[in-house]
Design a protein around this motif. Sequence first.
Motif, mmCIF file in Angstrom:
data_model
loop_
_atom_site.group_PDB
_atom_site.id
_atom_site.type_symbol
_atom_site.label_atom_id
_atom_site.label_comp_id
_atom_site.label_asym_id
_atom_site.label_seq_id
_atom_site.Cartn_x
_atom_site.Cartn_y
_atom_site.Cartn_z
ATOM 1 N N ASN A 1 12.659 -31.238 -121.218
ATOM 2 C CA ASN A 1 13.195 -30.165 -120.672
ATOM 3 C C ASN A 1 13.248 -30.363 -119.226
ATOM 4 O OD1 ASN A 1 14.191 -28.882 -122.979
ATOM 5 N ND2 ASN A 1 12.713 -27.271 -122.923
ATOM 6 N N LYS A 2 12.032 -30.881 -118.669
ATOM 7 C CA LYS A 2 12.045 -31.112 -117.238
ATOM 8 C C LYS A 2 13.082 -32.268 -116.590
ATOM 9 C CE LYS A 2 6.964 -30.466 -117.388
ATOM 10 N NZ LYS A 2 5.610 -31.168 -117.058
ATOM 11 N N SER A 3 13.441 -33.119 -117.502
ATOM 12 C CA SER A 3 14.380 -33.999 -117.233
ATOM 13 C C SER A 3 15.815 -33.449 -117.204
ATOM 14 C CB SER A 3 14.248 -35.210 -118.021
ATOM 15 O OG SER A 3 14.732 -34.766 -119.490
ATOM 16 N N ARG A 4 15.961 -32.352 -117.873
ATOM 17 C CA ARG A 4 17.547 -31.966 -117.717
ATOM 18 C C ARG A 4 17.866 -31.232 -116.519
ATOM 19 N NH1 ARG A 4 18.023 -28.933 -123.646
ATOM 20 N NH2 ARG A 4 19.840 -29.879 -123.352
ATOM 21 N N PRO A 5 19.219 -31.397 -116.232
ATOM 22 C CA PRO A 5 19.935 -30.923 -114.970
ATOM 23 C C PRO A 5 19.817 -29.127 -115.021
ATOM 24 C CG PRO A 5 21.425 -31.790 -116.510
ATOM 25 C CD PRO A 5 20.338 -31.861 -117.036
ATOM 26 N N TYR A 6 19.888 -28.661 -113.783
ATOM 27 C CA TYR A 6 19.796 -27.424 -113.338
ATOM 28 C C TYR A 6 20.816 -26.531 -114.341
ATOM 29 C CZ TYR A 6 19.732 -22.992 -110.771
ATOM 30 O OH TYR A 6 19.698 -21.796 -110.221
ATOM 31 N N ARG A 7 20.298 -25.623 -115.117
ATOM 32 C CA ARG A 7 21.377 -24.646 -115.794
ATOM 33 C C ARG A 7 22.171 -25.951 -116.762
ATOM 34 N NH1 ARG A 7 21.462 -19.006 -114.289
ATOM 35 N NH2 ARG A 7 23.241 -19.117 -115.640
ATOM 36 N N HIS A 8 21.605 -26.541 -117.489
ATOM 37 C CA HIS A 8 22.412 -27.687 -118.146
ATOM 38 C C HIS A 8 23.453 -26.920 -118.977
ATOM 39 C CE1 HIS A 8 18.838 -26.932 -120.418
ATOM 40 N NE2 HIS A 8 19.374 -27.014 -121.440
ATOM 41 N N GLY A 9 24.500 -27.477 -119.326
ATOM 42 C CA GLY A 9 25.338 -27.095 -120.351
ATOM 43 C C GLY A 9 26.341 -26.024 -119.816
ATOM 44 N N GLY A 10 25.964 -25.177 -118.720
ATOM 45 C CA GLY A 10 26.868 -24.313 -118.081
ATOM 46 C C GLY A 10 27.149 -23.129 -119.032
ATOM 47 N N LYS A 11 26.197 -22.766 -120.108
ATOM 48 C CA LYS A 11 26.759 -21.815 -120.991
ATOM 49 C C LYS A 11 26.115 -20.523 -120.488
ATOM 50 C CE LYS A 11 25.795 -24.754 -124.947
ATOM 51 N NZ LYS A 11 24.915 -25.006 -125.921
ATOM 52 N N LYS A 12 27.196 -19.442 -120.743
ATOM 53 C CA LYS A 12 26.656 -17.951 -120.463
ATOM 54 C C LYS A 12 26.358 -17.183 -121.685
ATOM 55 C CE LYS A 12 29.000 -18.009 -116.170
ATOM 56 N NZ LYS A 12 29.896 -17.479 -115.252
#
Length: 132
Positions: A120-131
């Motif tokens: 999870n540390k490697s994932r981009p900021y707010r990955h996936g763009g889901k709401k």
Amino acid sequence: MSKPVNMNELAKEIHRNAVAHGWWEEERSFGEIVALCHSELSEALEEYRAGQPMEWRQCGIDGACDMSGCGEVPETCKYRKEKPEGIAVEMADCLIRILDWFGKEGLDVDRIIREKMEYNKSRPYRHGGKKL
């Protein structure tokens, strides 16, 4: 700083207690385990919706005791009931259900959580763009 909890030992202890109290006399399906976790989360939501505090005990005098109002010492109050209640308590129940399952399956919960945290540390900021 205190030593982190060993989740594997906690899972084993939780599972031993569940077995000792008869909760594994019959095999449970994975779907049942998930449903039980979901029910604990629903109970937490209901506590929140009812405006209950994070932790409280039933009071034999006037309802909920959030350990802050009547002047009694919470640990010795003769009116305070035993069973913990509240939002945080129901969230803990969900964790207990999950750790019971890990204990039954004999999985290394410490390793699995740490691996997932590192990923999870490697994932981009707010990955996936889901709401929501």
